[in-house]
Design a protein around this motif. Structure first.
Motif, PDB file in Angstrom:
ATOM      1  N   LEU A   4      34.898  42.163  73.156  1.00 47.89           N
ATOM      2  CA  LEU A   4      35.964  41.356  73.741  1.00 47.89           C
ATOM      3  C   LEU A   4      36.459  40.357  72.704  1.00 47.89           C
ATOM      4  CD1 LEU A   4      34.102  40.566  77.085  1.00 47.89           C
ATOM      5  CD2 LEU A   4      35.873  42.288  76.766  1.00 47.89           C
ATOM      6  N   GLU A   6      39.322  37.295  72.325  1.00 50.15           N
ATOM      7  CA  GLU A   6      40.327  36.436  72.955  1.00 50.15           C
ATOM      8  C   GLU A   6      41.357  35.971  71.928  1.00 50.15           C
ATOM      9  OE1 GLU A   6      36.243  35.195  74.745  1.00 50.15           O
ATOM     10  OE2 GLU A   6      37.085  35.674  72.765  1.00 50.15           O
ATOM     11  N   CYS A  22      42.836  38.874  76.288  1.00 50.36           N
ATOM     12  CA  CYS A  22      41.518  39.362  75.912  1.00 50.36           C
ATOM     13  C   CYS A  22      41.636  40.865  75.672  1.00 50.36           C
ATOM     14  CB  CYS A  22      40.510  39.080  77.007  1.00 50.36           C
ATOM     15  SG  CYS A  22      38.876  39.798  76.736  1.00 50.36           S
ATOM     16  N   LYS A  34      36.430  41.963  85.006  1.00 54.20           N
ATOM     17  CA  LYS A  34      36.714  41.026  83.913  1.00 54.20           C
ATOM     18  C   LYS A  34      36.834  39.606  84.461  1.00 54.20           C
ATOM     19  CE  LYS A  34      37.489  44.601  81.107  1.00 54.20           C
ATOM     20  NZ  LYS A  34      37.754  45.704  82.031  1.00 54.20           N
ATOM     21  N   TRP A  36      37.236  35.162  83.278  1.00 55.22           N
ATOM     22  CA  TRP A  36      37.441  34.079  82.324  1.00 55.22           C
ATOM     23  C   TRP A  36      36.562  32.903  82.740  1.00 55.22           C
ATOM     24  CZ3 TRP A  36      40.223  34.237  77.869  1.00 55.22           C
ATOM     25  CH2 TRP A  36      41.152  35.264  77.709  1.00 55.22           C
ATOM     26  N   ILE A  70      45.262  35.547  86.707  1.00 54.32           N
ATOM     27  CA  ILE A  70      44.583  36.564  85.898  1.00 54.32           C
ATOM     28  C   ILE A  70      45.211  37.913  86.197  1.00 54.32           C
ATOM     29  CG2 ILE A  70      42.775  36.946  87.634  1.00 54.32           C
ATOM     30  CD1 ILE A  70      40.818  37.436  85.300  1.00 54.32           C
ATOM     31  N   SER A  72      45.449  42.278  84.601  1.00 54.02           N
ATOM     32  CA  SER A  72      44.893  43.303  83.716  1.00 54.02           C
ATOM     33  C   SER A  72      45.871  44.450  83.607  1.00 54.02           C
ATOM     34  CB  SER A  72      43.558  43.803  84.263  1.00 54.02           C
ATOM     35  OG  SER A  72      43.052  44.870  83.477  1.00 54.02           O
ATOM     36  N   SER A  80      44.640  39.183  80.847  1.00 46.82           N
ATOM     37  CA  SER A  80      45.385  37.981  80.497  1.00 46.82           C
ATOM     38  C   SER A  80      45.095  36.863  81.490  1.00 46.82           C
ATOM     39  CB  SER A  80      46.879  38.279  80.483  1.00 46.82           C
ATOM     40  OG  SER A  80      47.186  39.254  79.510  1.00 46.82           O
ATOM     41  N   CYS A  96      36.360  35.144  77.546  1.00 35.91           N
ATOM     42  CA  CYS A  96      36.565  36.360  78.317  1.00 35.91           C
ATOM     43  C   CYS A  96      35.209  37.023  78.537  1.00 35.91           C
ATOM     44  CB  CYS A  96      37.491  37.284  77.543  1.00 35.91           C
ATOM     45  SG  CYS A  96      37.822  38.863  78.326  1.00 35.91           S
TER      46      CYS A  96
END
Length: 124
Positions: A4, A6, A22, A34, A36, A70, A72, A80, A96
């Motif tokens: 991962l 970032e 990420c 996922k 954060w 968030i 994906s 993100s 991340c």
């Protein structure tokens, strides 16, 4: 193994916006939830947001709800975190994470892999 990385951190004034990304790579990376997290100086690492890889359901800490989003991509390769209305107390290193354990989304134990982090600084 999952890697991962970032990006997107930086310095912003209070009330401003930033978008963190990420990049996830490795075997079966799409099949991991996922998340954060963030860690401010002298404080514990805390949950910020998470997304379920199957349903796309999202989860947020109360402190960021309504300000952060968030998301994906369909492949699960990029996650993100769009941050709006930033406050000085949002200043932290943002990490991340990816995982698929049985623990709750907001706990660090859920996540098996972590990025190196990206610094976000919000000036008042």
């Amino acid at each position: 193994q999952v890697q991962l990385v970032e990006s997107g951190g930086g310095l912003v004034q209070a009330g401003g916006s930033l978008r963190l990304s990420c990049a996830a790579s490795g075997r079966d990376v799409s099949s991991y939830d996922k998340g954060w997290f963030r860690q401010a100086p002298g404080k514990e690492r805390e949950f910020v947001a998470a997304i379920n890889w199957i349903t796309g359901n999202t989860y947020y800490a109360n402190s960021v709800k309504g300000r952060f989003t968030i998301s994906s991509d369909n492949a699960g390769n990029t996650v993100s975190l769009q941050m709006h209305s930033l406050k000085p107390e949002d200043t932290a290193i943002y990490y991340c994470a990816a995982g698929r354990t049985r623990y709750a989304y907001y706990t660090r134990d859920r996540y098996d892999y972590w990025g190196q982090g990206t610094q976000v600084t919000v000036s008042s």
